[in-house]
Structures are given as C-alpha cells and as structure tokens.
Design a protein around this motif. Structure first.
Motif, PDB file in Angstrom:
ATOM      1  N   ALA A  21      -5.338  14.273  -5.351  1.00  0.00           N
ATOM      2  CA  ALA A  21      -6.249  13.270  -5.903  1.00  0.00           C
ATOM      3  C   ALA A  21      -5.677  12.657  -7.178  1.00  0.00           C
ATOM      4  N   PHE A  22      -5.037  13.508  -7.999  1.00  0.00           N
ATOM      5  CA  PHE A  22      -4.448  13.015  -9.239  1.00  0.00           C
ATOM      6  C   PHE A  22      -3.280  12.071  -8.946  1.00  0.00           C
ATOM      7  N   PHE A  23      -2.448  12.412  -7.958  1.00  0.00           N
ATOM      8  CA  PHE A  23      -1.313  11.552  -7.603  1.00  0.00           C
ATOM      9  C   PHE A  23      -1.804  10.185  -7.094  1.00  0.00           C
ATOM     10  N   ARG A  24      -2.880  10.195  -6.322  1.00  0.00           N
ATOM     11  CA  ARG A  24      -3.390   8.913  -5.804  1.00  0.00           C
ATOM     12  C   ARG A  24      -3.991   8.057  -6.914  1.00  0.00           C
ATOM     13  N   HIS A  25      -4.461   8.727  -7.953  1.00  0.00           N
ATOM     14  CA  HIS A  25      -4.925   7.976  -9.130  1.00  0.00           C
ATOM     15  C   HIS A  25      -3.728   7.394  -9.886  1.00  0.00           C
ATOM     16  N   ILE A  26      -2.681   8.226 -10.076  1.00  0.00           N
ATOM     17  CA  ILE A  26      -1.521   7.787 -10.851  1.00  0.00           C
ATOM     18  C   ILE A  26      -0.750   6.684 -10.123  1.00  0.00           C
ATOM     19  N   ALA A  27      -0.518   6.847  -8.823  1.00  0.00           N
ATOM     20  CA  ALA A  27       0.342   5.929  -8.052  1.00  0.00           C
ATOM     21  C   ALA A  27      -0.468   4.916  -7.260  1.00  0.00           C
ATOM     22  N   ARG A  28      -1.579   4.498  -7.786  1.00  0.00           N
ATOM     23  CA  ARG A  28      -2.446   3.573  -7.041  1.00  0.00           C
ATOM     24  C   ARG A  28      -1.781   2.228  -6.780  1.00  0.00           C
ATOM     25  N   ASP A  29      -0.857   1.824  -7.652  1.00  0.00           N
ATOM     26  CA  ASP A  29      -0.171   0.545  -7.431  1.00  0.00           C
ATOM     27  C   ASP A  29       0.730   0.612  -6.206  1.00  0.00           C
ATOM     28  N   LEU A  30       1.431   1.748  -6.031  1.00  0.00           N
ATOM     29  CA  LEU A  30       2.315   1.889  -4.871  1.00  0.00           C
ATOM     30  C   LEU A  30       1.507   1.992  -3.581  1.00  0.00           C
ATOM     31  N   ASP A  31       0.408   2.751  -3.633  1.00  0.00           N
ATOM     32  CA  ASP A  31      -0.439   2.868  -2.438  1.00  0.00           C
ATOM     33  C   ASP A  31      -1.034   1.514  -2.062  1.00  0.00           C
ATOM     34  N   ALA A  33       0.145  -1.473  -2.729  1.00  0.00           N
ATOM     35  CA  ALA A  33       1.190  -2.370  -2.209  1.00  0.00           C
ATOM     36  C   ALA A  33       1.555  -2.012  -0.776  1.00  0.00           C
ATOM     37  N   ALA A  34       1.402  -0.721  -0.410  1.00  0.00           N
ATOM     38  CA  ALA A  34       1.733  -0.277   0.947  1.00  0.00           C
ATOM     39  C   ALA A  34       0.547  -0.406   1.898  1.00  0.00           C
ATOM     40  N   GLY A  35      -0.577  -0.921   1.417  1.00  0.00           N
ATOM     41  CA  GLY A  35      -1.731  -1.147   2.273  1.00  0.00           C
ATOM     42  C   GLY A  35      -2.725  -0.009   2.310  1.00  0.00           C
ATOM     43  N   PHE A  36      -2.629   0.940   1.372  1.00  0.00           N
ATOM     44  CA  PHE A  36      -3.565   2.062   1.317  1.00  0.00           C
ATOM     45  C   PHE A  36      -4.537   1.856   0.157  1.00  0.00           C
ATOM     46  N   GLN A  37      -5.818   2.021   0.439  1.00  0.00           N
ATOM     47  CA  GLN A  37      -6.852   1.844  -0.581  1.00  0.00           C
ATOM     48  C   GLN A  37      -7.634   3.147  -0.726  1.00  0.00           C
ATOM     49  N   ALA A  67       8.431   5.445  -5.372  1.00  0.00           N
ATOM     50  CA  ALA A  67       7.998   6.196  -4.190  1.00  0.00           C
ATOM     51  C   ALA A  67       7.803   5.256  -3.013  1.00  0.00           C
ATOM     52  N   ARG A  68       8.011   5.808  -1.795  1.00  0.00           N
ATOM     53  CA  ARG A  68       7.904   4.997  -0.586  1.00  0.00           C
ATOM     54  C   ARG A  68       6.922   5.640   0.386  1.00  0.00           C
ATOM     55  N   SER A  69       6.495   4.843   1.347  1.00  0.00           N
ATOM     56  CA  SER A  69       5.653   5.364   2.417  1.00  0.00           C
ATOM     57  C   SER A  69       6.556   5.981   3.481  1.00  0.00           C
ATOM     58  N   VAL A  70       6.346   7.276   3.758  1.00  0.00           N
ATOM     59  CA  VAL A  70       7.181   7.997   4.727  1.00  0.00           C
ATOM     60  C   VAL A  70       6.300   8.455   5.886  1.00  0.00           C
ATOM     61  N   ARG A  73       2.625   7.740   5.762  1.00  0.00           N
ATOM     62  CA  ARG A  73       1.840   8.372   4.715  1.00  0.00           C
ATOM     63  C   ARG A  73       1.847   7.498   3.457  1.00  0.00           C
ATOM     64  N   PRO A  74       0.825   7.613   2.592  1.00  0.00           N
ATOM     65  CA  PRO A  74       0.809   6.838   1.346  1.00  0.00           C
ATOM     66  C   PRO A  74       1.991   7.212   0.457  1.00  0.00           C
TER      67      PRO A  74
END
Length: 380
Positions: A21-31, A33-37, A67-70, A73-74
């Motif tokens: 949950a913390f990572f998704r808060h920190i990397a919200r810009d990358l998620d 941009a990759a189409g994950f909300q 970071a990339r979507s692999v 995955r977000p």
C-alpha cells in the motif's frame, strides 16, 4: 533570508501488506502512467499534477531507474520485489512486529519554492531545486547505505514539494534493525543537522532550527491529520472570505441598482414636470382660443342683430313707400300721360323697385349667414 529543511523519519512500515500500500502511494505517478488507478487516502493529492512526480526504484547495481510494469503488474510492484530481495539477505527470521522499512520525508521550505521556483505546480522543479533535492538524496544514501534505499520519489502533486525516501534498515552484518540507524532523539538531531549541512554545502541558505514537524515528533499519519485540519481551517477561512466578498459585491450591486433607479426616477420626474408645463400651456392656449372664439361669436351675433335691425328698417321703409294714399290712388287711375294712365307706369316702377329691394335683401342674407355651433362653444 534563510529557509528551513525538514527531516521526518517517523513513518514505519511493518509486515502484513503495509509495504505494498505504501509503494502504491509513493509510485502513484508510475502506476497512473501505466494505466493503473489506486485510491489514495491523502486528500491533499492533486491528480492533475501527479504526472509531474519523479519516482525511481533501486536497480540493485548501485543506482536507480524508473520502475516498469512487468507481466501486467503495476510498476509500484517493482519496489516490493526489490524490498523482498533485500530482506532475503537477512540471516535471521523476521519478527512479526519487525519494521521492514522507514519512510523519510526531506522537504525544502515551501517559502523557498514560492520565491525561487514559483512555477513548480505547472512545470516541476527548476535546476536549483533539483540540486538541493539531489544533495538531500546523496546524504540519505550515505547515511543509510545506497543498497538500503528501496527507492525514492519527489512528490509535486501535494501542498508542498517533498522528497520521500524509502529505507530498509539492514545492517552490514545481515540484521534487520532500525535501532541501528535510528538510535533516538539525540541521533535524530544529529541526522537533521548533517542533512542541513549537506544542502547548505550546495548553496541552500538553510536555517539551523528544529522545524515544527521534527520538534513535535509526529508520525506521517499524525502530521497529515494536523495538515488536514490546518487545510480545512484555511479552506473555511477562504470560504468565509469568499462569502464576505460575495456579500460585498451584492451590496455594491444593490447600491448601484438603487442609484440607477433613483436616476431613472429623477429623469421621470423631470419628464413629468416638462409634460405638466406643456399641459398647462396647452390649457392656457385652449382658454385663450375659447375666449377668442367667444368674442368672435359675440361679435357675429352683434353683427347679425345689426343686420336684422337694418333689414327690418328697410322693410318698414319700403312698406311705407309702397303704401299709396287713397286720393293719390284714385288720381293715378284718372290721369293719363302719353296714351297710358299713370297707374300702369306707377305699377311698373313699383315692380322694379320691389325687385331691387329683393336683390338687396338677398345680398344681405348671403353676406351674413346665421352662426353655427362649434365644439368650443358647446364646451363653453
């Protein structure tokens, strides 16, 4: 003018899915941009500015990469992958209450951004801000070890720009021990001072005093709650100010409407005075015309009476002339002249005289017609 440099190391990340949950808060810009909300609990986030954030993950080779979507995955999952790889180097079993990671917030003074990088909300950090943030990041990597920095992100979609650094506290001898890196208040003060020394060395005019956040030792959630309360109070004050401004505008508009209404009333009153004056003048003209018509009628009546009197007088005179005494009448029958009696000549002369009189009377009647009633006379 000197500026503050905030150091907050209060955010602790434990086991049980907290890290993801913390990572998704920190990397919200990358998620994003990759189409994950993913839903964010922080109400201060402005989604339209999230694209300006800068977020990277440790590449495991002494550097950082985006970071990339692999495998669908977000991108934020790559932070979790690196954390697990790093934790795999720990030679002891992890305790249930173990702190896997500490979140650091390193923040330049918001006043500095408003004075030296005012366009950060639209254009991101300028070169000077990037230099100061880079110095703070270099200090964190030196203080906690580059391999222990899971990743970092510069958040530009909140109230103020801030550098968030994710540190897993693994010692060189393979222990997970946050106490080796965060030893207590005195050591936190030492870290804060060394951080300020690091940014001062690259030109940041730092102020050597403890910030409110560091002084109160607030956790991220506590500090966020306080920030939310301050934000709500500021918004309420702004709403009250807006309401007052709106009321003032309404009062000003009402005053303007009243002034305009009074001006229209004044114009109408002036028009009424002009119309009243015209009406008075028209009434005066009508009275003068009526009086003139009355005088003309009286003069006509007087002339008619005079003509009637004259006609009666002439009629009486002609009638008197037509009357022949009896002795003269007999005489006219007896006397002859030129083979005709005087009677025949007398009658002929009298006939001519009567014709002349009728003509005279007719001319008098044509030149003096009887008066006709007019509207003015009826009104009188």
């Amino acid at each position: 003018m000197s500026y503050t440099m905030t150091f907050d190391a209060s955010h602790k990340v434990g086991r049980g899915g907290h890290a993801q949950a913390f990572f998704r808060h920190i990397a919200r810009d990358l998620d994003q941009a990759a189409g994950f909300q993913f839903t964010q609990a922080n109400k201060n986030i402005v989604p339209d500015r999230t694209r300006l954030n800068l977020t990277v993950v440790n590449d495991g080779e002494g550097g950082f990469r985006k970071a990339r979507s692999v495998a669908g995955r977000p991108p934020s999952d790559e932070f979790d992958v690196y954390l697990k790889q790093r934790l795999s180097t720990v030679d002891r079993k992890l305790r249930k209450d173990a702190v896997l990671m500490r979140g650091l917030i390193l923040q330049l003074d918001p006043r500095w951004f408003e004075e030296h990088n005012p366009s950060w909300r639209a254009e991101g950090m300028n070169a000077e801000a990037a230099r100061y943030m880079g110095a703070a990041l270099d200090w964190a990597c030196a203080e906690f070890g580059q391999a222990n920095v899971v990743g970092w992100s510069v958040h530009l979609d909140e109230v103020s720009p801030q550098l968030q650094v994710m540190v897993t506290p693994i010692t060189d001898d393979g222990r997970l021990s946050q106490k080796d890196f965060f030893k207590g208040p005195a050591d936190l003060k030492r870290q804060h001072k060394e951080l300020r020394d690091a940014v001062a060395a690259v030109g940041y005019d730092v102020e050597y005093r403890v910030t409110e956040r560091s002084r109160e030792h607030l956790s991220s959630s506590e500090f966020q709650a306080k920030a939310d309360r301050l934000r709500d109070a500021a918004q309420e004050a702004e709403r009250a100010q807006s309401a007052n401004q709106l009321q003032a505008m309404r009062l000003l508009k009402r005053k303007s409407d009243l002034d305009e209404h009074e001006a229209r009333l004044a114009d109408r009153e002036q028009e009424a005075r002009v119309l009243s004056a015209k009406a008075d003048q028209a009434a005066q003209d009508a009275r003068v015309a009526a009086e003139s018509a009355l005088r003309a009628r009286e003069a006509a009546l007087h002339a008619r009476r005079a003509a009637d009197n004259e006609r009666h007088r002439m009629e009486d005179m002609h009638k008197h002339l037509e009357e022949v005494p009896a002795d003269v009448d007999r005489w006219l029958d007896k006397v002859s002249f030129g083979g005709q009696t005087l009677r025949s000549r007398f009658d002929a002369d009298m006939a001519k005289l009567k014709a002349l009189r009728r003509e005279a009377l007719a001319m008098t009647q044509k030149s003096d017609p009887p008066p006709k009633s007019s509207r003015t006379e009826l009104e009188l």
